[in-house]
Design a protein around this motif. Structure first.
Motif, PDB file in Angstrom:
ATOM      1  N   ALA A   1      11.621  47.322 -39.496  1.00 37.06           N
ATOM      2  CA  ALA A   1      12.225  48.640 -39.037  1.00 37.06           C
ATOM      3  C   ALA A   1      12.625  48.681 -37.580  1.00 37.06           C
ATOM      4  CB  ALA A   1      11.060  49.782 -39.421  1.00 37.06           C
ATOM      5  N   GLU A   2      12.027  47.730 -36.920  1.00 44.90           N
ATOM      6  CA  GLU A   2      12.373  47.796 -35.435  1.00 44.90           C
ATOM      7  C   GLU A   2      13.480  47.143 -35.399  1.00 44.90           C
ATOM      8  OE1 GLU A   2      13.069  48.491 -31.619  1.00 44.90           O
ATOM      9  OE2 GLU A   2      11.198  49.431 -32.998  1.00 44.90           O
TER      10      GLU A   2
ATOM     11  N   VAL B   1      12.210  41.566 -56.117  1.00 47.67           N
ATOM     12  CA  VAL B   1      12.860  42.116 -55.057  1.00 47.67           C
ATOM     13  C   VAL B   1      11.755  42.005 -53.900  1.00 47.67           C
ATOM     14  CG1 VAL B   1      14.173  43.955 -53.918  1.00 47.67           C
ATOM     15  CG2 VAL B   1      14.883  43.212 -56.128  1.00 47.67           C
ATOM     16  N   VAL B   2      12.019  41.459 -53.057  1.00 44.14           N
ATOM     17  CA  VAL B   2      10.978  41.816 -51.988  1.00 44.14           C
ATOM     18  C   VAL B   2      11.678  42.420 -50.686  1.00 44.14           C
ATOM     19  CG1 VAL B   2       9.483  40.313 -50.112  1.00 44.14           C
ATOM     20  CG2 VAL B   2       9.791  39.411 -52.446  1.00 44.14           C
ATOM     21  N   PHE B   3      11.214  43.645 -50.386  1.00 44.92           N
ATOM     22  CA  PHE B   3      11.951  44.251 -49.093  1.00 44.92           C
ATOM     23  C   PHE B   3      10.801  44.375 -48.116  1.00 44.92           C
ATOM     24  CE2 PHE B   3      11.099  47.939 -51.724  1.00 44.92           C
ATOM     25  CZ  PHE B   3      10.458  48.771 -51.023  1.00 44.92           C
ATOM     26  N   ALA B   4      11.075  44.780 -46.853  1.00 49.03           N
ATOM     27  CA  ALA B   4      10.268  44.824 -45.893  1.00 49.03           C
ATOM     28  C   ALA B   4      10.172  46.303 -45.223  1.00 49.03           C
ATOM     29  CB  ALA B   4      10.893  44.221 -44.472  1.00 49.03           C
ATOM     30  N   ALA B   5      11.055  47.044 -44.869  1.00 43.68           N
ATOM     31  CA  ALA B   5      10.862  48.441 -44.534  1.00 43.68           C
ATOM     32  C   ALA B   5      11.366  49.460 -45.762  1.00 43.68           C
ATOM     33  CB  ALA B   5      11.888  48.650 -43.334  1.00 43.68           C
TER      34      ALA B   5
ATOM     35  N   LEU C   1      15.975  47.110 -37.450  1.00 42.84           N
ATOM     36  CA  LEU C   1      16.974  47.837 -37.973  1.00 42.84           C
ATOM     37  C   LEU C   1      17.417  48.833 -37.059  1.00 42.84           C
ATOM     38  CD1 LEU C   1      16.028  47.915 -41.543  1.00 42.84           C
ATOM     39  CD2 LEU C   1      18.126  46.973 -41.012  1.00 42.84           C
ATOM     40  N   ARG C   2      16.470  49.328 -36.120  1.00 41.12           N
ATOM     41  CA  ARG C   2      16.595  50.422 -35.313  1.00 41.12           C
ATOM     42  C   ARG C   2      17.385  49.774 -34.176  1.00 41.12           C
ATOM     43  NH1 ARG C   2      11.677  52.657 -37.014  1.00 41.12           N
ATOM     44  NH2 ARG C   2      10.406  51.376 -35.693  1.00 41.12           N
ATOM     45  N   SER C   3      16.990  48.787 -33.687  1.00 36.41           N
ATOM     46  CA  SER C   3      17.540  48.257 -32.538  1.00 36.41           C
ATOM     47  C   SER C   3      19.424  47.954 -32.800  1.00 36.41           C
ATOM     48  CB  SER C   3      16.848  47.320 -31.877  1.00 36.41           C
ATOM     49  OG  SER C   3      16.803  45.957 -32.745  1.00 36.41           O
ATOM     50  N   PHE C   4      19.228  46.970 -33.943  1.00 35.61           N
ATOM     51  CA  PHE C   4      20.728  46.810 -34.430  1.00 35.61           C
ATOM     52  C   PHE C   4      21.567  48.200 -34.482  1.00 35.61           C
ATOM     53  CE2 PHE C   4      23.698  46.595 -37.877  1.00 35.61           C
ATOM     54  CZ  PHE C   4      24.568  45.571 -37.427  1.00 35.61           C
ATOM     55  N   PHE C   5      21.071  49.142 -35.013  1.00 35.75           N
ATOM     56  CA  PHE C   5      21.944  50.411 -35.254  1.00 35.75           C
ATOM     57  C   PHE C   5      22.167  51.066 -33.805  1.00 35.75           C
ATOM     58  CE2 PHE C   5      21.300  49.571 -39.758  1.00 35.75           C
ATOM     59  CZ  PHE C   5      22.377  49.514 -40.208  1.00 35.75           C
ATOM     60  N   ALA C   6      21.239  50.919 -33.108  1.00 36.43           N
ATOM     61  CA  ALA C   6      21.061  51.647 -31.885  1.00 36.43           C
ATOM     62  C   ALA C   6      22.286  50.791 -30.967  1.00 36.43           C
ATOM     63  CB  ALA C   6      19.784  51.785 -30.999  1.00 36.43           C
ATOM     64  N   SER C   7      22.285  49.659 -31.067  1.00 36.96           N
ATOM     65  CA  SER C   7      23.325  49.000 -30.318  1.00 36.96           C
ATOM     66  C   SER C   7      24.888  49.463 -30.905  1.00 36.96           C
ATOM     67  CB  SER C   7      23.060  47.529 -30.279  1.00 36.96           C
ATOM     68  OG  SER C   7      23.469  47.070 -31.669  1.00 36.96           O
ATOM     69  N   ARG C   8      25.068  49.777 -32.015  1.00 35.06           N
ATOM     70  CA  ARG C   8      26.218  49.983 -32.635  1.00 35.06           C
ATOM     71  C   ARG C   8      26.536  51.416 -32.298  1.00 35.06           C
ATOM     72  NH1 ARG C   8      28.730  45.382 -34.076  1.00 35.06           N
ATOM     73  NH2 ARG C   8      27.624  44.264 -35.551  1.00 35.06           N
ATOM     74  N   ARG C   9      25.694  52.103 -31.798  1.00 36.46           N
ATOM     75  CA  ARG C   9      26.213  53.684 -31.430  1.00 36.46           C
ATOM     76  C   ARG C   9      26.764  53.751 -29.973  1.00 36.46           C
ATOM     77  NH1 ARG C   9      20.935  55.077 -34.239  1.00 36.46           N
ATOM     78  NH2 ARG C   9      21.536  55.028 -36.321  1.00 36.46           N
TER      79      ARG C   9
ATOM     80  N   VAL D   1      14.962  41.392 -48.872  1.00 31.60           N
ATOM     81  CA  VAL D   1      15.933  42.000 -47.931  1.00 31.60           C
ATOM     82  C   VAL D   1      15.074  42.655 -46.979  1.00 31.60           C
ATOM     83  CG1 VAL D   1      17.835  42.474 -49.592  1.00 31.60           C
ATOM     84  CG2 VAL D   1      15.986  43.742 -49.648  1.00 31.60           C
ATOM     85  N   THR D   2      15.851  43.040 -45.727  1.00 34.11           N
ATOM     86  CA  THR D   2      15.059  43.760 -44.725  1.00 34.11           C
ATOM     87  C   THR D   2      14.745  45.201 -45.176  1.00 34.11           C
ATOM     88  OG1 THR D   2      16.449  42.511 -43.169  1.00 34.11           O
ATOM     89  CG2 THR D   2      15.348  44.319 -42.271  1.00 34.11           C
ATOM     90  N   LEU D   3      15.694  45.829 -45.918  1.00 31.32           N
ATOM     91  CA  LEU D   3      15.794  47.294 -46.303  1.00 31.32           C
ATOM     92  C   LEU D   3      15.726  47.686 -47.506  1.00 31.32           C
ATOM     93  CD1 LEU D   3      15.334  50.191 -44.964  1.00 31.32           C
ATOM     94  CD2 LEU D   3      17.951  50.338 -45.130  1.00 31.32           C
ATOM     95  N   GLU D   4      14.832  48.404 -48.176  1.00 31.11           N
ATOM     96  CA  GLU D   4      14.738  48.719 -49.489  1.00 31.11           C
ATOM     97  C   GLU D   4      16.047  49.230 -50.174  1.00 31.11           C
ATOM     98  OE1 GLU D   4      12.554  52.101 -52.577  1.00 31.11           O
ATOM     99  OE2 GLU D   4      12.070  52.277 -49.960  1.00 31.11           O
ATOM    100  N   PRO D   5      16.246  48.718 -51.221  1.00 32.48           N
ATOM    101  CA  PRO D   5      17.841  48.764 -51.762  1.00 32.48           C
ATOM    102  C   PRO D   5      17.974  50.261 -51.781  1.00 32.48           C
ATOM    103  CG  PRO D   5      16.789  46.993 -52.766  1.00 32.48           C
ATOM    104  CD  PRO D   5      15.829  47.512 -52.000  1.00 32.48           C
ATOM    105  N   CYS D   6      19.117  50.726 -51.830  1.00 29.32           N
ATOM    106  CA  CYS D   6      19.716  52.084 -52.216  1.00 29.32           C
ATOM    107  C   CYS D   6      20.029  52.223 -53.399  1.00 29.32           C
ATOM    108  CB  CYS D   6      20.737  52.201 -51.470  1.00 29.32           C
ATOM    109  SG  CYS D   6      22.516  51.566 -51.916  1.00 29.32           S
TER     110      CYS D   6
END
Length: 94
Positions: free
Chosen positions: A83-84, A43-47, A86-94, A23-28
């Motif tokens: 992390a970048e 589990v392998v996660f990036a950020a 994810l940041r760009s994805f959510f920035a485009s959603r705002r 996964v891209t982001l650490e699981p919640c």
């Protein structure tokens, strides 16, 4: 959780001890609980998720000795790029 359900259906067992979840982001906590319930082997996660991470950052359900299953965790693979992304994805959603 959908990926875990589909993987369990594919192997014919709810226990995914030989599986690796990437996964891209650490699981919640919710997702880490699903990983625990499915007994995922790794589990392998990036950020890391410093606000809600439950596999090493804020909590660590993967190695909690009070639970009956441990999950190997590999963290930080391509963390900056992820992390970048994810940041760009959510920035485009705002």
């Amino acid at each position: 959780m959908l990926a875990l359900r589909d993987a369990a259906a594919a192997v014919g067992d709810r226990r995914l001890r030989e599986a690796t979840l990437v996964v891209t982001l650490e699981p919640c906590p919710l997702c880490a609980g699903a990983v625990w319930a499915a007994q995922v082997g790794r589990v392998v996660f990036a950020a890391p998720d410093l606000k809600a991470g439950a596999m090493g950052s804020l909590y660590n359900l993967a190695v909690d000795t009070r639970l009956n299953h441990r999950t190997e965790v590999v963290a930080g693979l391509e963390a900056d790029a992820s992390a970048e992304l994810l940041r760009s994805f959510f920035a485009s959603r705002r």
